[in-house]
Design an enzyme around this catalytic site. Structure first.
Site: not given
Ligand code: SAM
Ligand code: DTB
Ligand code: SF4
Length: 331
Positions: A47, A51, A54, A91, A124, A184, A256
């Protein structure tokens, strides 16, 4: 809910706070059920974003290799297996900055979504940034809810991510709401944030119009090679307090208990369920990190007398009040 109200709640003696949240929980969720969601990383690693929590960012040597988008037939197989195991929401996550209409990969994703939605599960997706057109197309293809976390407070966000802004996250959320998908959105605890940062995050989530359909609360899983690899773990009582505040301020949301359950004892998880969590990721793997074994989770739910929630693939997204902005502007 206003920050000051959340702060007064958070600072209550622990048992007072969780008794309050339990009351709200029982009125809104009387069935003693938990939603089981299965997560699948359909495109892992590589990616462009930075972040700092991550493992999938290309900037860190986390040991996670960049992979291509999984083939549709493999994804459908995994979705069918998840349904057979009792999961009601599937998801799919992708390590992308975002998706763009008209590209081959977005067309492929739309085709995958159509396939999964035909299985009768709630679908999702979490694919990064979306514009209005992409959001509309995902909705049409059968996406029930779109996951896009705000992760922390607007003040702390630039300490965690520099390649996009908090406002970019809100813009995607607005596009999701406009397209009629359920939102979400939640965050991570353990990013070096203060209690005030956590409460500002909840204040913003609780003021979404409509409120989020689900709120994932992740406990940081420190990933080797990332800037937060050595972060201090969050105390379980702080996780439970945050969940209680989320439950009280967004009574109808599914809260969640997301990443980080491998570091929580059964008793700690039970405390979080008592405080208001009513959804988990179910399956041995999250995106790249481990999750408790499904047999272990079923045993725990059985011990607690909690049953899995039935699916609602035709779930309507909540009505928008057009006089109030969907998600706050310029926070
Ligand atoms: N790329 C998309 C995005 O950023 O929205 C979707 C995938 S991203 C991995 C989804 C969420 O997973 C993040 O917003 C964060 O809340 C959570 N997450 C990622 N890594 C984590 C970690 N190491 N520990 C806890 N939560 C994590
Ligand atoms: C969310 O809030 N948590 C999930 C899901 N949304 C996509 C992701 C958790 C990721 C945990 C770290 C990993 O597996 O790499
Ligand atoms: Fe990319 Fe999402 Fe990971 Fe950020 S959280 S690096 S956007 S996959």
């Amino acid at each position: 809910m206003k920050f000051q109200e959340l702060k007064s709640l958070y600072e209550l003696p622990f048992f007072e706070l969780i008794s309050e949240s339990r009351k709200v929980h029982e009125v809104n969720w009387p069935k003693n059920e938990i939603q089981l969601c299965t997560l699948l990383s359909i495109k892992t690693g590589g990616c462009s974003e930075d972040c700092s929590y991550c493992a999938q960012s290309a900037r860190y040597k986390s040991g996670v290799d960049a992979e291509r988008l999984m083939p549709k037939c493999d994804i459908l197989e995994r979705a069918q297996a998840a349904r057979k195991n009792g999961s009601t929401r599937f998801c799919m996550g992708a390590a992308w900055k975002g998706v763009r209409s008209g590209t081959k990969r977005f067309e492929e994703v739309l085709d995958i979504v159509r396939g999964v939605s035909e299985l009768g599960m709630e679908v999702c997706t979490t694919l990064g940034e979306l514009g209005p057109e992409e959001a509309k197309k995902l909705k049409e293809a059968g996406v029930t809810a779109y996951n896009h976390n705000i992760d922390t407070s607007p003040e702390h966000y630039p300490n965690i991510v520099s390649t996009h802004t908090f406002e970019d996250r809100l813009q995607t959320i607005r596009n999701v709401q406009d397209a009629g998908m359920s939102v979400c959105s939640g965050g991570i605890l353990g990013l070096g944030e203060t209690v005030d940062d956590r409460l500002k995050m909840i204040e913003i989530l609780s003021n979404f119009n409509p409120p989020p359909e689900s709120i994932p609360i992740n406990k940081l899983m420190p990933m080797p090679g990332t800037p937060l690899a050595g972060a201090d773990p969050v105390d379980t009582f702080d996780v439970a307090r945050t969940i209680a505040c989320a439950r009280i301020s967004v009574p109808k949301a599914k809260i969640r208990l997301s990443a980080g359950r491998t570091a929580l004892s059964e008793e700690a998880q039970a405390l979080c369920f008592f405080a208001g969590a009513n959804s988990i990721f179910y399956g041995d793997k999250l995106l790249t990190a481990n999750n408790p074994q499904t047999t272990q989770d079923l045993k725990l739910l059985n011990k607690l007398g909690i049953s899995p929630q039935s699916p609602n693939p035709k779930m309507k997204s909540p009505k928008v009040n057009s006089e109030i902005p969907l998600a706050p502007q310029g926070v």
